[in-house]
Design an enzyme around this catalytic site. Structure first.
Site, PDB file in Angstrom:
ATOM      1  N   CYS A 304       0.835  -1.205   0.000  1.00 57.75           N
ATOM      2  CA  CYS A 304       0.000   0.000   0.000  1.00 57.75           C
ATOM      3  C   CYS A 304       0.869   1.254   0.000  1.00 57.75           C
ATOM      4  O   CYS A 304       0.485   2.277  -0.535  1.00 57.75           O
ATOM      5  CB  CYS A 304      -0.909  -0.014   1.212  1.00 57.75           C
ATOM      6  SG  CYS A 304       0.001  -0.193   2.751  1.00 57.75           S
ATOM      7  N   GLU A 401      -4.030   2.322  -8.375  1.00 65.65           N
ATOM      8  CA  GLU A 401      -3.044   1.478  -7.715  1.00 65.65           C
ATOM      9  C   GLU A 401      -2.773   0.251  -8.591  1.00 65.65           C
ATOM     10  O   GLU A 401      -3.702  -0.460  -8.965  1.00 65.65           O
ATOM     11  CB  GLU A 401      -3.636   1.031  -6.375  1.00 65.65           C
ATOM     12  CG  GLU A 401      -2.643   0.446  -5.449  1.00 65.65           C
ATOM     13  CD  GLU A 401      -3.282   0.118  -4.105  1.00 65.65           C
ATOM     14  OE1 GLU A 401      -4.431  -0.354  -4.084  1.00 65.65           O
ATOM     15  OE2 GLU A 401      -2.611   0.331  -3.090  1.00 65.65           O
TER      16      GLU A 401
HETATM   17  P1  NDP Z   1      -8.941  -7.070  -0.729  1.00 68.94           P
HETATM   18  O1  NDP Z   1      -9.574  -5.776  -0.410  1.00 68.94           O
HETATM   19  O2  NDP Z   1      -9.385  -7.808  -1.908  1.00 68.94           O
HETATM   20  O3  NDP Z   1      -9.110  -8.089   0.493  1.00 68.94           O
HETATM   21  C1  NDP Z   1      -8.765  -7.747   1.814  1.00 68.94           C
HETATM   22  C2  NDP Z   1      -9.447  -8.721   2.755  1.00 68.94           C
HETATM   23  O4  NDP Z   1     -10.859  -8.528   2.671  1.00 68.94           O
HETATM   24  C3  NDP Z   1      -9.204 -10.176   2.405  1.00 68.94           C
HETATM   25  O5  NDP Z   1      -9.090 -10.934   3.581  1.00 68.94           O
HETATM   26  C4  NDP Z   1     -10.469 -10.537   1.653  1.00 68.94           C
HETATM   27  O6  NDP Z   1     -10.749 -11.917   1.657  1.00 68.94           O
HETATM   28  C5  NDP Z   1     -11.488  -9.770   2.455  1.00 68.94           C
HETATM   29  N1  NDP Z   1     -12.763  -9.582   1.785  1.00 68.94           N
HETATM   30  C6  NDP Z   1     -13.043  -9.656   0.458  1.00 68.94           C
HETATM   31  N2  NDP Z   1     -14.364  -9.446   0.253  1.00 68.94           N
HETATM   32  C7  NDP Z   1     -14.906  -9.219   1.466  1.00 68.94           C
HETATM   33  C8  NDP Z   1     -16.229  -8.943   1.920  1.00 68.94           C
HETATM   34  N3  NDP Z   1     -17.272  -8.837   1.076  1.00 68.94           N
HETATM   35  N4  NDP Z   1     -16.440  -8.774   3.232  1.00 68.94           N
HETATM   36  C9  NDP Z   1     -15.424  -8.858   4.102  1.00 68.94           C
HETATM   37  N5  NDP Z   1     -14.150  -9.147   3.751  1.00 68.94           N
HETATM   38  C10 NDP Z   1     -13.898  -9.307   2.438  1.00 68.94           C
HETATM   39  O7  NDP Z   1      -7.389  -6.746  -0.724  1.00 68.94           O
HETATM   40  P2  NDP Z   1      -6.208  -7.721  -1.074  1.00 68.94           P
HETATM   41  O8  NDP Z   1      -6.152  -8.861  -0.136  1.00 68.94           O
HETATM   42  O9  NDP Z   1      -6.305  -7.997  -2.530  1.00 68.94           O
HETATM   43  O10 NDP Z   1      -4.967  -6.780  -0.720  1.00 68.94           O
HETATM   44  C11 NDP Z   1      -4.495  -5.821  -1.577  1.00 68.94           C
HETATM   45  C12 NDP Z   1      -5.085  -4.453  -1.263  1.00 68.94           C
HETATM   46  O11 NDP Z   1      -4.908  -4.100   0.094  1.00 68.94           O
HETATM   47  C13 NDP Z   1      -4.390  -3.365  -2.048  1.00 68.94           C
HETATM   48  O12 NDP Z   1      -5.328  -2.560  -2.689  1.00 68.94           O
HETATM   49  C14 NDP Z   1      -3.627  -2.552  -1.007  1.00 68.94           C
HETATM   50  O13 NDP Z   1      -3.456  -1.220  -1.297  1.00 68.94           O
HETATM   51  C15 NDP Z   1      -4.408  -2.761   0.221  1.00 68.94           C
HETATM   52  N6  NDP Z   1      -3.564  -2.683   1.404  1.00 68.94           N
HETATM   53  C16 NDP Z   1      -3.593  -1.561   2.180  1.00 68.94           C
HETATM   54  C17 NDP Z   1      -2.777  -1.424   3.265  1.00 68.94           C
HETATM   55  C18 NDP Z   1      -2.839  -0.220   4.148  1.00 68.94           C
HETATM   56  O14 NDP Z   1      -2.424  -0.293   5.267  1.00 68.94           O
HETATM   57  N7  NDP Z   1      -3.356   0.902   3.715  1.00 68.94           N
HETATM   58  C19 NDP Z   1      -1.852  -2.467   3.640  1.00 68.94           C
HETATM   59  C20 NDP Z   1      -1.889  -3.617   2.792  1.00 68.94           C
HETATM   60  C21 NDP Z   1      -2.738  -3.702   1.714  1.00 68.94           C
HETATM   61  P3  NDP Z   1     -10.275 -12.843   0.442  1.00 68.94           P
HETATM   62  O15 NDP Z   1      -8.845 -12.505   0.188  1.00 68.94           O
HETATM   63  O16 NDP Z   1     -10.451 -14.181   0.972  1.00 68.94           O
HETATM   64  O17 NDP Z   1     -11.176 -12.513  -0.681  1.00 68.94           O
END
Ligand code: NDP
Length: 522
Positions: A304, A401
């Site tokens: 991020c 991003e």
């Molecule tokens: P996602 O937003 O796709 O997923 C994050 C988490 O949310 C996962 O555990 C995912 O599960 C879960 N999730 C998905 N759908 C739902 C729902 N409907 N309800 C509740 N939970 C849900 O992000 P990514 O895992 O793809 O990570 C990458 C993103 O995270 C990037 O955009 C990055 O910028 C951001 N990020 C931000 C940070 C910060 O501190 N600002 C730090 C690290 C990452 P599942 O994976 O099982 O679908």
């Protein structure tokens, strides 16, 4: 110009790493390991292609059981009423066990995510440090008192744990991100349900085992595994959840926030970023180049905080990009288990294809590739460090991003232009400014709307410093001295001491007193 060295996978090292932990994992619900209904999700190492872990594909019913266990552990105690001393003791023991299992935790994160092992070891050490910091804050948590409300009135503001917290984490820093949330929630006295990404659940499940080992009471920390829409969604809607602490994409964060709004949950959101690195001609060029390469390619850009937008003063742009291209070629892309690798594998084929789509769209919009853009190696999901130039601020590559090893370059001529460019996305997570003129650097930093600004450094962090985003990069802050307070509610005690008389419908001699003299009439 050097070319990237071929990617060599050390199979002996891989087999040795796979022996370090069991492949099949279970969820943690109410102090016990839970298998779910038997349906499993297989995780293959994105670098090696082999199965690394299998975790249960949890269902909504599993999430509800976990929430019920957390609710019971909160309402019946003892954790919310435990002394700060004892809570801190548990967190400190957990930190020691994280240190003890450093190699194992780092290996799990490396194999599941594709990140370089040297980096993963550093993340485990940083995680242990955060648990220790949270323990120190547990002892510091206090409210306020007001003795200035009159001789007979006393105000006391208590800090109480908010209740059951849903912690939802992404795949890019599996142990580190859960450690930016869970120990602070526990320090406050909350109970939790954690949902890691289904691709990188291993270290979070191991952590839950460590918490059981140090004696955290059952039901205080539950971990459910599976897909977001199935097992994550109930964590955002269930009425028994008091707060959502989410890290992930802005799109899913927005949906989680909207889902939680129906029951007015408190939310903490750490979301995406499109972070500018602003380089002035008087910068220490060697340091700025190193930081630019680090910012773009650390964690394969799946970060991020990635410095994914280079804002270069036009006078140095050409020279800077040509030197950066040279360094990018030197960064070793390779087997994440090789301690010399700097850039590991991309998390999944789907994500790699998405990154390539961003690069392709940029080219179609008129941008040019200085280097990279191609996959590397015959097997595994590796991508060459990439620089996209001739970028216009209106292009998607300058605003969206990418979350891969791709940096785009734009130019500016004045500090005002640099600030305008820096603020030209919907994000506001972090920024860096490079100049030996500290007045100019701080001036730009103050103009940038971002939660963190680095001056002549990049991606430094410490648990003492709050982290989070402006605008669509998030809501609230993590870490910092208020990190435990974020998981509390304030309760105001208003105490009357000394003799009392009725004042609203007065009796006896008080009858002649005026309504409204409440502060002094008693
Ligand atoms: P996602 O937003 O796709 O997923 C994050 C988490 O949310 C996962 O555990 C995912 O599960 C879960 N999730 C998905 N759908 C739902 C729902 N409907 N309800 C509740 N939970 C849900 O992000 P990514 O895992 O793809 O990570 C990458 C993103 O995270 C990037 O955009 C990055 O910028 C951001 N990020 C931000 C940070 C910060 O501190 N600002 C730090 C690290 C990452 P599942 O994976 O099982 O679908």
């Amino acid at each position: 110009m050097t070319a990237h060295a071929p990617i060599v996978i050390d199979n002996a090292k891989l087999n040795e790493a796979l022996q370090r932990f069991p492949c099949d994992r279970r969820m943690w619900i109410d102090g016990r390991e839970a298998a779910g209904d038997g349906d499993m999700i297989e995780r293959r190492s994105p670098a090696h292609g082999v199965v690394v872990t299998r975790v249960p594909r949890g269902a909504a019913a599993d999430a509800r059981r976990a929430i019920a266990a957390a609710r019971k552990a909160f309402d019946a105690g003892p954790w919310p009423h435990e002394t700060a001393c004892n809570r801190a003791r548990v967190l400190l023991k957990a930190a020691d066990l994280i240190d003890r299992d450093r190699e194992l935790l780092a290996t799990i994160d490396t194999l599941e995510s594709g990140k370089p092992i040297t980096q993963a070891r550093g993340e485990v050490e940083a995680a242990a440090d955060i648990w220790r910091y949270a323990a120190s804050l547990a002892r510091e948590l206090s409210g306020d008192s007001y003795g200035n409300l009159g001789a007979n009135r006393l105000g006391i503001v208590l800090r109480e744990p908010i209740g059951v917290v849903s912690i939802i984490t992404p795949w890019n820093f599996p142990l580190l991100i859960v450690s930016q949330k869970l120990p602070f929630a526990l320090a406050a006295g909350c109970t939790c349900v954690v949902k890691p990404s289904e691709m990188t659940s291993g270290s979070t499940l191991h952590l839950a085992g460590l918490l059981a080992e140090v004696g955290l009471p059952r039901g205080v920390c539950n971990v459910v595994t599976g897909y977001g829409p199935e097992v994550g969604a109930p964590l955002t809607t269930d009425a028994d959840v008091d707060m959502i602490s989410f890290t992930g994409s802005t799109a899913v964060g927005r949906a989680a926030m909207a889902a939680g709004a129906a029951t007015l949950k408190k939310v903490s959101m750490e979301l995406g970023g499109k972070n500018p690195q602003v380089i002035f001609p008087d910068a220490d060029m060697d340091a700025a180049l190193d930081a630019a390469a680090f910012g773009a390619y650390f964690n394969a850009g799946e970060c991020c905080n990635a410095g994914s937008r280079l804002l270069l003063h036009s006078r140095i742009a050409e020279e800077f990009l040509s030197a950066l291209a040279e360094r990018a070629r030197e960064a070793k892309v390779g087997d994440p288990l090789d301690p010399d690798s700097r850039v590991g594998a991309i998390i999944s084929l789907e994500h790699l294809t998405r990154i390539e789509g961003h690069v392709q769209a940029a080219r179609e919009a008129g941008a040019a590739l200085r280097i990279g853009g191609e996959r590397l190696g015959a097997h595994g999901l590796f991508m060459a460090p990439t620089i996209v130039e001739r970028v216009d601020p209106s292009m998607a590559i300058a605003r969206e991003e990418v979350f891969g090893p791709v940096v785009c370059a734009l130019t500016f001529d004045t500090a005002e232009e640099a600030i305008t460019l820096a603020n030209s996305t919907s994000y506001g997570l972090s920024a860096s400014v490079w100049s030996r003129d500290i007045d100019a650097a701080i001036g730009v930093g103050r103009g940038v709307r971002a939660g963190t600004v680095w001056v002549n450094t990049f991606m430094d962090g410490a648990p003492e410093l709050p982290f989070g985003g402006y605008r669509q990069s998030g809501v609230g802050r993590e870490l910092g001295r208020n990190a435990v307070k974020d998981y509390t509610e304030e309760k105001t005690f208003h105490v009357h001491n000394g003799p009392r008389t009725s004042w609203w419908l007065p009796r006896g001699p008080a009858r002649d007193q005026k309504i409204g003299s409440r502060g002094t009439a008693s």
